[in-house]
Scaffold this active site. Sequence first.
Site, PDB file in Angstrom:
ATOM      1  N   ASP A  62       0.827  -1.208   0.000  1.00 54.15           N
ATOM      2  CA  ASP A  62       0.000   0.000   0.000  1.00 54.15           C
ATOM      3  C   ASP A  62       0.864   1.261   0.000  1.00 54.15           C
ATOM      4  O   ASP A  62       0.680   2.159  -0.828  1.00 54.15           O
ATOM      5  CB  ASP A  62      -0.925   0.011   1.220  1.00 54.15           C
ATOM      6  CG  ASP A  62      -1.703  -1.276   1.374  1.00 54.15           C
ATOM      7  OD1 ASP A  62      -1.167  -2.198   2.028  1.00 54.15           O
ATOM      8  OD2 ASP A  62      -2.815  -1.368   0.844  1.00 54.15           O
ATOM      9  N   GLU A  81       2.178  -6.171  -5.301  1.00 54.08           N
ATOM     10  CA  GLU A  81       1.872  -5.300  -6.440  1.00 54.08           C
ATOM     11  C   GLU A  81       3.044  -4.424  -6.859  1.00 54.08           C
ATOM     12  O   GLU A  81       3.434  -4.416  -8.020  1.00 54.08           O
ATOM     13  CB  GLU A  81       0.661  -4.418  -6.123  1.00 54.08           C
ATOM     14  CG  GLU A  81       0.268  -3.504  -7.277  1.00 54.08           C
ATOM     15  CD  GLU A  81      -1.079  -2.821  -7.066  1.00 54.08           C
ATOM     16  OE1 GLU A  81      -1.228  -1.674  -7.500  1.00 54.08           O
ATOM     17  OE2 GLU A  81      -1.991  -3.454  -6.490  1.00 54.08           O
TER      18      GLU A  81
END
Length: 379
Positions: free
Chosen positions: A17, A273
């Site tokens: 994040d 990610e």
Amino acid sequence: MKPSWDIFCCVVDNYGDIGVTWRLARQLVAEQDVAVRLWVDDLNAFVRLCPGADASAAQQWQAGVQVCQWPTEWQPTAVADVVIGAFACQLPAGYVEAMCARATPALWLNLDYLSAEDWVEGCHGLPSPQPNGLRKVFFFPGFTEKTGGLLREANLLERRHAFEQDPAARQAFLDGLGVQPQAGARLISLFAYENPGLASWLGALAADSRPNHLLVPEGRVLGDVGTWLGEAGLSAGSCAQRGALTVQILPFVSQDDYDRLLWSCEFNAVRGEDSFVRAQWAGRPLLWHIYIQEEYAHWEKLEAFLDLYVVGLSAGAKLAMVDLWRAWNMDRDMGQAWTQVLAHWPELSLHAERWCATQAAQPDLATALVQFYRSWNGH
């Protein structure tokens, strides 16, 4: 006046994040001439990615970005022109109330997780009316022209190519990490979650006819590495050799140094990610450890990406890549799959560069976000 952007980041797990939002905030400031506040609820995670930051500061400036501690008790603050809630995080109630009262509506974007699934194209850019009268818009990163693209700084590939063409720069970088691979060794990076399949892969690397040098930044996979080595308490600086395999533990590095690590290796195992995207820009064969979701929902995301990625490969190379990724993410034996990959190494290496070039031909995520705002704002 520069357009103002607020990015809210709730650090849920690991560094994905904050990795994505910090990279986005820096790029918006550096390339798009906007003012950015990055609200982070866990500055300790931020400091790992930005070593010069202060984990105790209520606000600080880093790389032109105003980084703010997301307080437990929200204090009134001016609403930005663009408001991004990263990965569906809930904005502070007081901030949302201020958005309702703002004379000129702000653009409220939900920056979602990266996925290659078909439905993403249909949901990208869709508005979601809220009960309070506001509208939130879904914005999806992605791999096709009908999505928001991938994070990529304007000069990223030029910097990579310059690094690759400068052996002295690569050597100096590796020297700084204490990495001294033997002549002819295959350099591999490993950044992963806990994985029972690791032992079979390490066994295959150790039995290889070519020396392998595995670089493992500090992280969650260290326990599995230590179990295979029979050594507990691995930390930065630890180094061990088993057969043809040398395993070296690296410190957790900054984002820019992690890019250089990927560029220095012939093969990169990545997770989540942010590192997944950076490995694609490295133009090397890669292995993705996808974040595990309930009821194996992550397998669908894995297969969706593979469907895109393997286009253009020969049948043998395609099978080798798919088998390796499935083995890694489905707790299967890695040995035979790795042998298949080695048999198709030249083709897979060329394909990784082609994939990188194809993705680089599309607008990057930061540019797409700014273009969306300008269109929404009538410019």
